[in-house]
Design a protein around this motif. Structure first.
Motif, PDB file in Angstrom:
ATOM      1  N   ASP A 164     -47.485  77.664 -33.514  1.00  0.00           N
ATOM      2  CA  ASP A 164     -46.419  78.586 -33.107  1.00  0.00           C
ATOM      3  C   ASP A 164     -46.398  78.645 -31.586  1.00  0.00           C
ATOM      4  O   ASP A 164     -47.356  79.096 -30.956  1.00  0.00           O
ATOM      5  CB  ASP A 164     -46.721  79.966 -33.710  1.00  0.00           C
ATOM      6  CG  ASP A 164     -45.589  80.951 -33.503  1.00  0.00           C
ATOM      7  OD1 ASP A 164     -44.658  80.646 -32.727  1.00  0.00           O
ATOM      8  OD2 ASP A 164     -45.635  82.040 -34.104  1.00  0.00           O
ATOM      9  N   TYR A 166     -43.956  80.129 -29.658  1.00  0.00           N
ATOM     10  CA  TYR A 166     -43.234  81.253 -29.040  1.00  0.00           C
ATOM     11  C   TYR A 166     -43.685  82.600 -29.622  1.00  0.00           C
ATOM     12  O   TYR A 166     -43.634  82.795 -30.843  1.00  0.00           O
ATOM     13  CB  TYR A 166     -41.718  81.095 -29.242  1.00  0.00           C
ATOM     14  CG  TYR A 166     -40.954  82.222 -28.594  1.00  0.00           C
ATOM     15  CD1 TYR A 166     -40.793  82.256 -27.214  1.00  0.00           C
ATOM     16  CD2 TYR A 166     -40.446  83.278 -29.345  1.00  0.00           C
ATOM     17  CE1 TYR A 166     -40.138  83.308 -26.597  1.00  0.00           C
ATOM     18  CE2 TYR A 166     -39.772  84.332 -28.741  1.00  0.00           C
ATOM     19  CZ  TYR A 166     -39.625  84.345 -27.364  1.00  0.00           C
ATOM     20  OH  TYR A 166     -38.975  85.390 -26.773  1.00  0.00           O
ATOM     21  N   ASN A 168     -42.937  85.892 -30.830  1.00  0.00           N
ATOM     22  CA  ASN A 168     -41.794  86.738 -31.200  1.00  0.00           C
ATOM     23  C   ASN A 168     -42.140  88.215 -31.082  1.00  0.00           C
ATOM     24  O   ASN A 168     -41.322  89.016 -30.650  1.00  0.00           O
ATOM     25  CB  ASN A 168     -41.347  86.442 -32.622  1.00  0.00           C
ATOM     26  CG  ASN A 168     -40.782  85.043 -32.753  1.00  0.00           C
ATOM     27  OD1 ASN A 168     -41.526  84.077 -32.833  1.00  0.00           O
ATOM     28  ND2 ASN A 168     -39.464  84.932 -32.717  1.00  0.00           N
ATOM     29  N   ASP A 196     -44.797  86.852 -35.980  1.00  0.00           N
ATOM     30  CA  ASP A 196     -45.503  85.565 -35.851  1.00  0.00           C
ATOM     31  C   ASP A 196     -46.508  85.336 -36.971  1.00  0.00           C
ATOM     32  O   ASP A 196     -47.568  84.749 -36.745  1.00  0.00           O
ATOM     33  CB  ASP A 196     -46.205  85.482 -34.479  1.00  0.00           C
ATOM     34  CG  ASP A 196     -45.206  85.591 -33.335  1.00  0.00           C
ATOM     35  OD1 ASP A 196     -44.301  84.744 -33.271  1.00  0.00           O
ATOM     36  OD2 ASP A 196     -45.314  86.537 -32.528  1.00  0.00           O
TER      37      ASP A 196
HETATM   38 CA    CA Z   1     -43.336  82.652 -33.171  1.00  0.00          CA
END
Ligand code: CA
Length: 354
Positions: A164, A166, A168, A196
């Motif tokens: 992952d 990014y 969130n 996430d």
């Molecule tokens: Ca994410």
């Protein structure tokens, strides 16, 4: 079929990276054996240090020159969405907004113990945290489904290992992205994208994998129901522990795949190779006995989250009990009220007569 393919791929296909890993851990294991000998004699012999061999399974592996990948009928691998094959990689998504792509094995895997080595590359124009969303490696019942979990469907059945890239969730204390995370789904558990995947994570580690000049690898090993995830991202040819969890029950006959997604933010998500090794390990008689009760739904020992279904069933049992109880009490109450009203009515009628 298994026996035939095993002998076919026996020759010279050992996994070099795993051998390095094993060499590194061996002195440590000997040390612990000596230590444990001082305290408990059989610990050393009871621990899982079985003789192990590994063989590359070409039918579940994907590597250059990706011959026939994506073409109809001629490859073991199928592409979907925006995924593209070039001479250098299988590009799951380009560095462009709102793309999703995947590559899926066509053949279900019936190996009991295995190891997947993923050579991948995530790179793009976006500056720190202005890139997304990441890629996922799958071992699932379902295949070739589009959806919100790194380009794959939600409520999947099986294992997902996510890179992952990014964050969130805004308030990530003690968590640095990119983050590698593993999740097991039983078909009813949803991946929480906004958080996430934290509510359903089995564990993970941070991994600064973006825009690196050297090669980056992910390693997923499933051996005697133990799930181990390691990363090699520093260019040192060393595996770093990411997750190690016993009691992970995954059925046989699922599909391997890789997927990726971009949204407002993007990255190139490339798979350079997927190498699947069959591991031949001895199972104890007890484990073999347990194995006879064929696993049909993925689960993780001592993980309440995945037993939500069962808890709900238990709750509804309790709910039924209370519903019946209160209904009975309600009926008794109504009967009493009825009797009281009737006796009052009877009395007043008698008074009227006199
Ligand atoms: Ca994410």
């Amino acid at each position: 079929m298994a026996a035939a393919s095993r002998s076919k791929h026996h020759s010279g296909s050992k996994s070099p990276v795993s051998l390095i890993y094993r060499r590194k851990t061996m002195p440590l294991k000997i040390f612990w054996c000596v230590v444990s000998l001082l305290f408990a004699v059989n610990r050393c012999f009871a621990e899982d240090d079985h003789e192990m061999e590994e063989f590359l399974k070409r039918e579940f592996s994907l590597s250059k020159p990706y011959q026939g990948v994506g073409s109809l009928g001629s490859s073991h691998w199928e592409l979907m969405g925006d995924a593209m094959v070039t001479t250098e990689q299988v590009r799951l998504t380009p560095d462009m907004q709102s793309r999703q792509g995947a590559v899926w094995s066509r053949i279900p895997c019936h190996l009991k113990d295995w190891e997947m080595q993923v050579h991948f590359k995530i790179h793009g124009q976006g500056k720190k945290n202005l890139n997304g969303d990441g890629l996922a490696i799958w071992y699932t019942k379902e295949r070739m489904q589009k959806g919100p979990v790194f380009g794959n469907m939600d409520n999947f059945t099986g294992l997902g290992v996510f890179v992952d890239t990014y964050p969130n969730e805004e308030k990530h204390i003690e968590r640095i992205f990119p983050f590698v995370l593993a999740m097991v789904g039983n078909g009813t558990v949803s991946y929480d994208h906004e958080r996430d995947g934290r509510p359903t994570e089995l564990g993970g580690c941070n991994a600064m994998v973006r825009n690196l000049k050297h090669d980056t690898f992910l390693f997923i090993r499933y051996i005697r129901r133990r799930l181990t995830v390691m990363i090699d991202i520093d260019g040192q040819h060393e595996w770093r522990d990411c997750l190690d969890l016993p009691g992970v029950r995954l059925p046989k006959g699922y599909y391997f795949g890789a997927s990726a997604v971009t949204g407002d933010l993007s990255d190139n998500h490339d798979i350079i190779s997927l190498k699947l090794y069959q591991l031949t390990v001895l199972w104890s008689q007890k484990e073999e006995g347990e194995e006879e009760d064929e696993i049909t739904i993925p689960s993780v020992d001592n993980m309440e989250l995945l037993r939500l279904g069962q808890i709900e069933e238990g709750m509804s049992g309790v709910a039924i009990f209370f519903t019946v109880l209160f209904s009975l009490l309600g009926c008794i109450f109504l009967v009493i009220i009825g009797l009281v009203v009737y006796s009052h009515w009877n009395e007043s009628r008698r008074k009227r007569f006199y």
